[in-house]
Structures are given as structure tokens and as C-alpha cells.
Design a protein around this motif. Structure first.
Motif, PDB file in Angstrom:
ATOM      1  N   LEU A  27      -4.298  13.435   6.037  1.00 27.17           N
ATOM      2  CA  LEU A  27      -4.461  14.266   4.744  1.00 27.17           C
ATOM      3  C   LEU A  27      -4.757  13.225   3.651  1.00 27.17           C
ATOM      4  CD1 LEU A  27      -2.787  17.634   5.548  1.00 27.17           C
ATOM      5  CD2 LEU A  27      -5.076  16.929   6.203  1.00 27.17           C
ATOM      6  N   CYS A  28      -3.733  13.663   2.657  1.00 29.46           N
ATOM      7  CA  CYS A  28      -4.014  13.039   1.470  1.00 29.46           C
ATOM      8  C   CYS A  28      -3.407  11.648   1.495  1.00 29.46           C
ATOM      9  CB  CYS A  28      -3.345  13.573   0.184  1.00 29.46           C
ATOM     10  SG  CYS A  28      -4.208  14.893  -0.531  1.00 29.46           S
ATOM     11  N   GLY A  29      -2.525  11.484   2.467  1.00 29.08           N
ATOM     12  CA  GLY A  29      -1.661  10.205   2.702  1.00 29.08           C
ATOM     13  C   GLY A  29      -2.736   9.146   3.262  1.00 29.08           C
ATOM     14  N   SER A  30      -3.708   9.425   3.802  1.00 26.26           N
ATOM     15  CA  SER A  30      -4.580   8.404   4.401  1.00 26.26           C
ATOM     16  C   SER A  30      -5.382   7.419   3.212  1.00 26.26           C
ATOM     17  CB  SER A  30      -5.672   9.172   5.300  1.00 26.26           C
ATOM     18  OG  SER A  30      -5.071   9.669   6.261  1.00 26.26           O
ATOM     19  N   SER A  31      -5.906   8.362   2.327  1.00 18.76           N
ATOM     20  CA  SER A  31      -6.606   7.628   1.022  1.00 18.76           C
ATOM     21  C   SER A  31      -5.753   7.202   0.061  1.00 18.76           C
ATOM     22  CB  SER A  31      -7.870   8.389   0.672  1.00 18.76           C
ATOM     23  OG  SER A  31      -7.271   9.877   0.147  1.00 18.76           O
ATOM     24  N   ARG A  32      -4.590   7.872  -0.040  1.00 22.68           N
ATOM     25  CA  ARG A  32      -3.468   7.578  -1.064  1.00 22.68           C
ATOM     26  C   ARG A  32      -2.279   6.926  -0.381  1.00 22.68           C
ATOM     27  NH1 ARG A  32      -3.158  11.937  -6.053  1.00 22.68           N
ATOM     28  NH2 ARG A  32      -2.540  10.115  -7.117  1.00 22.68           N
ATOM     29  N   PRO A  33      -2.375   5.767   0.036  1.00 20.35           N
ATOM     30  CA  PRO A  33      -1.055   5.332   0.708  1.00 20.35           C
ATOM     31  C   PRO A  33       0.402   5.174   0.086  1.00 20.35           C
ATOM     32  CG  PRO A  33      -2.876   3.520   0.141  1.00 20.35           C
ATOM     33  CD  PRO A  33      -3.207   4.598  -0.031  1.00 20.35           C
ATOM     34  N   VAL A  34       0.332   5.161  -1.319  1.00 20.60           N
ATOM     35  CA  VAL A  34       1.672   5.283  -1.666  1.00 20.60           C
ATOM     36  C   VAL A  34       2.257   6.494  -2.540  1.00 20.60           C
ATOM     37  CG1 VAL A  34       1.753   2.838  -2.495  1.00 20.60           C
ATOM     38  CG2 VAL A  34       0.970   4.321  -4.139  1.00 20.60           C
ATOM     39  N   PHE A  35       1.062   7.342  -2.321  1.00 17.16           N
ATOM     40  CA  PHE A  35       1.151   8.921  -3.114  1.00 17.16           C
ATOM     41  C   PHE A  35       2.707   9.537  -2.632  1.00 17.16           C
ATOM     42  CE2 PHE A  35       0.250  13.493  -3.372  1.00 17.16           C
ATOM     43  CZ  PHE A  35       0.450  13.591  -4.797  1.00 17.16           C
ATOM     44  N   PHE A  36       3.021   9.873  -1.220  1.00 16.46           N
ATOM     45  CA  PHE A  36       4.115  10.742  -1.063  1.00 16.46           C
ATOM     46  C   PHE A  36       5.228  10.005  -1.223  1.00 16.46           C
ATOM     47  CE2 PHE A  36       0.393  12.905   1.043  1.00 16.46           C
ATOM     48  CZ  PHE A  36       0.677  14.181   0.273  1.00 16.46           C
ATOM     49  N   ARG A  37       5.171   8.694  -0.838  1.00 16.23           N
ATOM     50  CA  ARG A  37       6.526   7.890  -1.208  1.00 16.23           C
ATOM     51  C   ARG A  37       7.028   7.961  -2.499  1.00 16.23           C
ATOM     52  NH1 ARG A  37       6.358   1.337  -1.440  1.00 16.23           N
ATOM     53  NH2 ARG A  37       5.914   1.589  -3.406  1.00 16.23           N
ATOM     54  N   GLY A  38       6.072   7.838  -3.625  1.00 14.89           N
ATOM     55  CA  GLY A  38       6.087   8.037  -5.036  1.00 14.89           C
ATOM     56  C   GLY A  38       6.497   9.549  -5.382  1.00 14.89           C
ATOM     57  N   VAL A  39       5.902  10.513  -4.702  1.00 12.85           N
ATOM     58  CA  VAL A  39       6.286  11.787  -4.961  1.00 12.85           C
ATOM     59  C   VAL A  39       7.760  12.279  -4.502  1.00 12.85           C
ATOM     60  CG1 VAL A  39       5.837  14.320  -4.346  1.00 12.85           C
ATOM     61  CG2 VAL A  39       3.870  12.802  -5.254  1.00 12.85           C
ATOM     62  N   ALA A  40       7.941  11.747  -3.373  1.00 15.51           N
ATOM     63  CA  ALA A  40       9.136  12.142  -2.924  1.00 15.51           C
ATOM     64  C   ALA A  40      10.279  11.455  -3.622  1.00 15.51           C
ATOM     65  CB  ALA A  40       9.498  11.757  -1.339  1.00 15.51           C
ATOM     66  N   THR A  41      10.302  10.411  -3.945  1.00 17.57           N
ATOM     67  CA  THR A  41      11.085   9.528  -4.616  1.00 17.57           C
ATOM     68  C   THR A  41      11.416  10.382  -5.904  1.00 17.57           C
ATOM     69  OG1 THR A  41      10.649   7.507  -3.249  1.00 17.57           O
ATOM     70  CG2 THR A  41      11.778   7.292  -5.432  1.00 17.57           C
ATOM     71  N   VAL A  42      10.081  10.413  -6.858  1.00 18.14           N
ATOM     72  CA  VAL A  42      10.571  10.879  -8.099  1.00 18.14           C
ATOM     73  C   VAL A  42      10.942  12.358  -8.111  1.00 18.14           C
ATOM     74  CG1 VAL A  42       8.302  11.960  -8.737  1.00 18.14           C
ATOM     75  CG2 VAL A  42       9.282  10.777 -10.606  1.00 18.14           C
TER      76      VAL A  42
END
Ligand SMILES: Nc1ncnc2c1ncn2[C@@H]1O[C@H](COP(=O)(O)OP(=O)(O)OP(=O)(O)O)[C@@H](O)[C@H]1O
Ligand SMILES: CC(C)(CO)[C@@H](O)C(=O)[O-]
Ligand code: BAL
Length: 335
Positions: free
Chosen positions: A146-161
Motif C-alpha cells: 500500500l503506501c509503504g511501497s511508494s513511501r519507503p520511509v513513511f511508516f517508520r517515521g510515523v510510528a517513531t514520531v
């Protein structure tokens, strides 16, 4: 009757925010957090209502406004993300129920190499080659696809913040929108896996009268592109109707959605039909699932981005403007 205006307290400092929350809890209040990136609209305000509804007894609602650099890759739109802090404060005051706004200048510690590389102003944590901050939370399966394929750092950044916000605000309840369905599921999983004692509420999508899901980035859509973007909600509603009428072959439904989006001039990022909790793709819609769509609308946009200390002209991703639209539709098929 309209709610009485109540000016929220504006808190910028982490220690002050934590002390404020602890005082509210000592007074017997439930602390409810609504994390946002600002440029608020009715979708955000609905999360505030959901926070009040989910809290038992007296509640202290905190809205955070922070555009988190770590969830943007260098090619993404951090530099142009819309903001209107004064307008946001007016909207929050008008709700009458927001007690505090947490808007830290920064939530990350900048390492020396990051500061050196970009003169102290890192536009995106990835620019710093990871030197600025090295502790990350990964929700390893749910962040894929889903969004993780085209936004490779997105969920790492979201979960961390979000974990950082939880540690600073120490809420009892936190509310997330189902527009960002995968994000909501990632947070639920993080809370479960890391034993955060926080109730996570997933709140329904608020749409414009014509069906477009409200979104801060909608402001970037021209009238013409906004009209085209309506194909997202239209295709989702049609798919849901088809599924409820017994057409449960995922591939057929996905093909139809792709066709509708493409004919409207959108560039499809993904169209997927997945199980609601695991986000695993389903071949047949014979259990609770969710149809997830993201597509770009709008003219190719060129923008200046400050990357690792250099001014670089970056064409947006593959020539697409960053008017990306995502939306979802939960379906509980019959039988
Ligand atoms: N239309 C909406 N309905 C319900 N929740 C929403 C809606 N739009 C945003 N939210 C939720 O508000 C929270 C903060 O989101 P954010 O500040 O990124 O706004 P956004 O409108 O999603 O922005 P963007 O245009 O960047 O996607 C998230 O939990 C998001 O899911
Ligand atoms: C949850 C969030 C505030 C984290 O930065 C952001 O991803 C958002 O606004 O959806
Ligand atoms: N609500 C989505 C946040 C983002 O796109 O960065």
C-alpha cells in the motif's frame, strides 16, 4: 447550539507538555490526543469529537500540530506541506473542547553531521543519512505494501514520531482517521506490540458533499484536478455496491477501479483489497475487508528542495505532482 469558544493553551516544550498532562490526570481527567500535521479541516475536527466521545468522564483534549520530517523521503513534499497556524488555532478554539495544542519546534535531536551537512536546517531526516536520529520503530509486516511501497520511509517515521508523542503527552486515548487506514492499523499494532496503555480510536472518513475525502493537500488541487479526483470516491462507492450485491472477485473489482481512475486522468499508485486488520490482500471479498486506493492527480510540479545542503531542482516523483489522494472503503460482505 454552537460550542463556546475556548482558547487552547499553546505548549511548545516537551517537559511542559508532559507536566501539563500529568496535572490534568491528577485532576481526574482523561487525556485524549489527536495527532495532526496542521492545516486543519473538518476531518481533523471530527477526530476531536471522537476523542471526547471515547473518553469517560471529564476529558482534556490535546491536539498536536507537527509536520514530522522523518516520514518524508527527500523527494517528497515536506518543504511545501501547507500550514496556517493562526487559522488552526481559530478552528480549535471554536470547537470549545480543545484544552491544549502541542506544537514542538522539533521532536528530533540533530546530530553534528546533520547540522554540518545542511547548515543546521535539515529538511528531512533522510537527508542526514540517518545520523541525526538512530532509534526507529518499525512495524515490519504492516508497513509493507500500500503506501509503504511508494513511501519507503513513511511508516517508520510515523510510528517513531507517534511513539514520541505518546511518551511526551502520555494520553489515555488517541484518535486517528481511517482515511489513512494503513497508518491507523500500524499504530494499533505498535500499541499492542509495545504495551502502550493507550486506547486507539479509528475514526470514520469525513467527505465533502460531493464525496471527496477531506485532506490538507486538497488545497493543492486545481478545480479541474479536484473534479478528476472525485473518481476515487466514485470508484470506491461503486466497488462497495458491487461487493454488497455479491460480486466478490477482488481482481474484477480492482480492474474496474483502475479503469475509472485512469479514465479520469489519475496516475494510480495502488488499488488493493485487503483484510481489515492484517492488510493481507484477499482474492475474494468473503470476509471484512477494506478497499484501498491512492492515485495522483494534478500537473507535474517542479519544486526546489533543500537536500543535504544543496539546492537541488527535483522533479516530483516520476513527474507526478504531490497531490496524492488516498481513501478507503470498509466492506462487510454478506454471507
Ligand atoms: N477526511 C478525514 N476524515 C477523517 N480523518 C481524517 C481526514 N483527513 C485526515 N484525517 C486524519 O487526521 C489525522 C491527521 O492527518 P493530517 O494532519 O496528515 O491531515 P490529512 O488531511 O490527512 O493530510 P494529507 O493531505 O497530508 O493526507 C490523521 O489521523 C488522518 O487520518
Ligand atoms: C499521525 C501523524 C500526525 C504523524 O506525523 C501524521 O502521519 C498524520 O497527520 O496523519
Ligand atoms: N496523513 C498523511 C500524512 C502524510 O501523508 O505524510
Amino acid at each position: 447550539m454552537a460550542a463556546a469558544v475556548h482558547e487552547p493553551e499553546v505548549i511548545r516544550d516537551k517537559a511542559e507538555m508532559r507536566a501539563w498532562s500529568r496535572h490534568r490526570r491528577a485532576e481526574g481527567k482523561t487525556v485524549a490526543l489527536v495527532p495532526t500535521m496542521g492545516f486543519l479541516h473538518e476531518g481533523h475536527l471530527s477526530l476531536i469529537s471522537a476523542a471526547v466521545a471515547a473518553s469517560t468522564g471529564p476529558v482534556a483534549v490535546v491536539v498536536s500540530i507537527y509536520v514530522n520530517p522523518s516520514q518524508f523521503a527527500p523527494t517528497e513534499d515536506l518543504a511545501t506541506y501547507p500550514s496556517d497556524f493562526a487559522g488552526d488555532l481559530r478552528k480549535l478554539a471554536a470547537t470549545g473542547v480543545v484544552a491544549a495544542v502541542f506544537c514542538p519546534p522539533d521532536l528530533y535531536v540533530r546530530g553534528p553531521s546533520a547540522a554540518g551537512a545542511s547548515g543546521g536546517a535539515v529538511s528531512c531526516l533522510e537527508d542526514a543519512g540517518g545520523h541525526a536520529h538512530e532509534t526507529w520503530i518499525r512495524v515490519e509486516q504492516l508497513e509493507k505494501g500500500l503506501c509503504g511501497s511508494s513511501r519507503p520511509v513513511f511508516f517508520r517515521g510515523v510510528a517513531t514520531v507517534v511513539a514520541k508523542l505518546f511518551n511526551v503527552v502520555e494520553p489515555d486515548v488517541a484518535v486517528f482517521g481511517k482515511k489513512d487506514y494503513q497508518q491507523w492499523r500500524v499504530i494499533c499494532r505498535m500499541v499492542r506490540d509495545l504495551d502502550f496503555a493507550i486506547q486507539i480510536v479509528g475514526s470514520e472518513i469525513v467527505r465533502e458533499a460531493d464525496g471527496l475525502a477531506m485532506s490538507s493537500r486538497n488545497v493543492n488541487l486545481s478545480d479541474e484536478d479536484r473534479e478528476k479526483a472525485l473518481s476515487i470516491s466514485r470508484s470506491l462507492m461503486d466497488a462497495r455496491t458491487a461487493a454488497l450485491n455479491g460480486s466478490n472477485h477482488s481482481q474484477q473489482i480492482k480492474d474496474q477501479i483502475v479503469q475509472t481512475l485512469t479514465e479520469a486522468g489519475g496516475q494510480v499508485d495502488y488499488v488493493e483489497i485487503v483484510e481489515q486488520e492484517s492488510l493481507v490482500p484477499v482474492e475474494r471479498m468473503d470476509r471484512p475487508c477494506v478497499i484501498c486506493v491512492a492515485a495522483w492527480f494534478g500537473k507535474p510540479l517542479r519544486f526546489l528542495r533543500r537536500a543535504v545542503g544543496l539546492w537541488a531542482v527535483a522533479a516530483s516523483r516520476a513527474g507526478r505532482s504531490w497531490v496524492a489522494k488516498q481513501s478507503t472503503m470498509e466492506v462487510l460482505p454478506i454471507g
